[in-house]
Scaffold this active site. Structure first.
Site, PDB file in Angstrom:
ATOM      1  N   ALA A  10       0.823  -1.184  -0.064  1.00  0.00           N
ATOM      2  CA  ALA A  10      -0.149  -0.107   0.092  1.00  0.00           C
ATOM      3  C   ALA A  10       0.901   1.484   0.055  1.00  0.00           C
ATOM      4  O   ALA A  10       1.787   1.326   0.615  1.00  0.00           O
ATOM      5  CB  ALA A  10      -0.885   0.068   1.426  1.00  0.00           C
ATOM      6  N   GLY A  16       2.283  12.005   8.288  1.00  0.00           N
ATOM      7  CA  GLY A  16       1.964  12.775   9.387  1.00  0.00           C
ATOM      8  C   GLY A  16       1.470  11.747  10.538  1.00  0.00           C
ATOM      9  O   GLY A  16       1.246  10.513  10.700  1.00  0.00           O
ATOM     10  N   ASN A  17       0.522  12.467  11.636  1.00  0.00           N
ATOM     11  CA  ASN A  17       0.164  11.511  12.638  1.00  0.00           C
ATOM     12  C   ASN A  17      -0.841  10.631  12.255  1.00  0.00           C
ATOM     13  O   ASN A  17      -0.987   9.420  12.965  1.00  0.00           O
ATOM     14  CB  ASN A  17      -0.192  12.404  13.926  1.00  0.00           C
ATOM     15  CG  ASN A  17       0.975  13.140  14.673  1.00  0.00           C
ATOM     16  OD1 ASN A  17       2.042  12.791  14.602  1.00  0.00           O
ATOM     17  ND2 ASN A  17       0.653  14.352  14.798  1.00  0.00           N
ATOM     18  N   GLY A  21      -0.374   6.834  12.586  1.00  0.00           N
ATOM     19  CA  GLY A  21      -1.008   6.310  13.638  1.00  0.00           C
ATOM     20  C   GLY A  21      -2.333   5.525  13.282  1.00  0.00           C
ATOM     21  O   GLY A  21      -2.753   4.519  14.192  1.00  0.00           O
ATOM     22  N   LYS A 221     -20.775  11.734  11.063  1.00  0.00           N
ATOM     23  CA  LYS A 221     -19.444  11.688  11.652  1.00  0.00           C
ATOM     24  C   LYS A 221     -19.120  13.364  11.528  1.00  0.00           C
ATOM     25  O   LYS A 221     -18.826  13.809  12.546  1.00  0.00           O
ATOM     26  CB  LYS A 221     -18.387  10.912  11.021  1.00  0.00           C
ATOM     27  CG  LYS A 221     -17.088  10.935  11.470  1.00  0.00           C
ATOM     28  CD  LYS A 221     -16.303  11.902  10.853  1.00  0.00           C
ATOM     29  CE  LYS A 221     -15.055  12.315  11.539  1.00  0.00           C
ATOM     30  NZ  LYS A 221     -14.165  12.896  10.922  1.00  0.00           N
TER      31      LYS A 221
END
EC number: 1.1.1.17
Length: 398
Positions: A10, A16-17, A21, A221
């Site tokens: 992938a 970034g975070n 993460g 959301k």
């Protein structure tokens, strides 16, 4: 040269975070080698120098750590050719770069897709952004004649499939000494549109909820988590609170958040047929999540980029415009938008400086057209004009 053991691959844009993460963590746990693409040379070098990093999930019941390995990182600014080849042979391309950056990553993705062998199955492209239809937006840029010659669009679905997604996970600002490690909340939701994969299996990524109708998930959301989070941050900033947690300890701000989410809940339940009790429980859960004391999230971080957050399809104006058209209450959303208009010249946030310039040099009607993308025929238009007039009057008084 010895052949590598085959692993799924992938390519993820944005190291970034959220990229490290959330998205890369899911890909890693599903058996993918992850290729990070980013323009931050220091970050790319750090990733290539370290064989692993940690993801730390924090919640009221304690913390859990996992270790991420089996990744590489490519500087997309200086190593475009290498990146094109990786995209041409990947199973999945994802991104978490921010909606405004999609147009900049599209050219290299287009080249990678164009180079793809017809013997390979189509690559799955999934944008993981806080925006409605972000993958559609990315696909439009990729298929633009500047990036893909029109004759190459024939049978394009044999080379790529584009699936919209809704992601939900709070990733706060990280500790200064965190390095590559990422701290985030335990809760997550990653919902992806299954319909582009009707004639084939969607990518095998553990944790994704594949659905046939994504819009209710995206709007629920965006208009609950993002509306609630930003409402707390903007009201908190104006009242000089330091974190979202601090803001939500203030009963007045708590009430503002509750009222804004009552506005959006009315829209969500009526428009999408979501059960009122289920939405009420979802709201309660979201308020608990954004009140998490373990996620020390500065109001300046959550409020950053006010121009984007005040735009037409975003967390305040998007739901307020629909409510106003049907004659329904959107007053708390307008109150939150007012606080966002007051989020000006905040250190480290370019959009807040740009907002200050726009507010100082334009008539209220022009501000609303430019910032919010509303036109005079929409019922919300005069209501937002009043908000802007109020903010401008206060600025003139200072």
């Amino acid at each position: 040269m010895a052949a590598n053991n085959y692993t799924k691959k992938a390519v993820h844009f944005g190291a970034g975070n959220i990229g490290r993460g959330f998205v890369a963590c899911f890909l890693h746990n599903s058996g993918y080698e992850v290729i990070f693409a980013d323009v931050n040379a220091d970050l790319i070098n750090a990733l290539n120098a370290s064989p692993s990093y940690k993801v730390i999930e924090v919640g009221s019941e304690g913390t859990e750590e996992s270790t991420i390995t089996n990744y590489r990182a490519i500087n997309s600014r200086t190593n475009e050719e290498e990146l094109i080849q990786e995209i041409a042979t990947a199973e999945v391309v994802t991104c978490s770069v921010g909606p405004n950056i999609l147009k900049f990553i599209a050219p290299v993705i287009a080249k990678g897709i164009d180079r793809r062998s017809e013997d390979l199955p189509p690559v799955a492209v999934i944008a993981c952004e806080n925006a409605i239809g972000a993958t559609d937006t990315l696909a439009e840029y990729i298929k633009d004649p500047k990036n893909t010659p029109s004759h190459r669009l024939e049978n394009y679905e044999k080379r790529a499939r584009f699936a919209n997604s809704a992601i939900d996970r709070i990733v706060p600002a990280q500790d200064a000494d965190a390095g590559l490690d990422v701290k985030l909340e335990k809760f997550y939701e990653w919902v992806v549109d299954r319909t582009p994969f009707k004639d084939m299996s969607p990518p095998d990524i553990k944790g994704i909820n594949w659905v046939d109708n994504l819009l209710p998930y995206i709007e629920r959301k965006l208009y609950t988590v993002n509306t609630g989070h930003a409402t707390a941050a903007y009201h908190g900033y104006i009242r000089r609170k330091s974190t979202v947690y601090d803001a939500l300890q203030d009963k007045d701000i708590q009430e503002e958040v509750k009222k804004a989410l009552e506005n959006t809940s009315h829209l969500i339940t009526q428009k999408h047929g979501i059960d009122e009790q289920a939405q009420h429980e979802y709201v309660e859960k979201i308020v608990r999540r954004i009140s998490n004391p373990h996620l020390e999230d500065a109001v300046e971080r959550v409020g950053r980029a006010p121009l984007r957050k005040l735009s037409r399809k975003e967390r305040f104006i998007g739901p307020a415009a629909e409510l106003a058209e049907h004659g329904k209450d959107c007053s708390a959303l307008l109150d939150a938008a007012e606080m966002a208009f007051r989020f000006q010249n905040v250190e480290g946030d370019e959009e807040s400086a740009e907002l200050a310039k726009i507010m100082a040099s334009n008539k209220p009607e022009d501000v609303v057209k430019q910032v919010c993308g509303l036109n005079e025929q929409e019922k919300l238009f005069p209501k937002v004009v009043e908000v802007v007039q109020r903010v401008q009057a206060d600025l003139h008084d200072d």
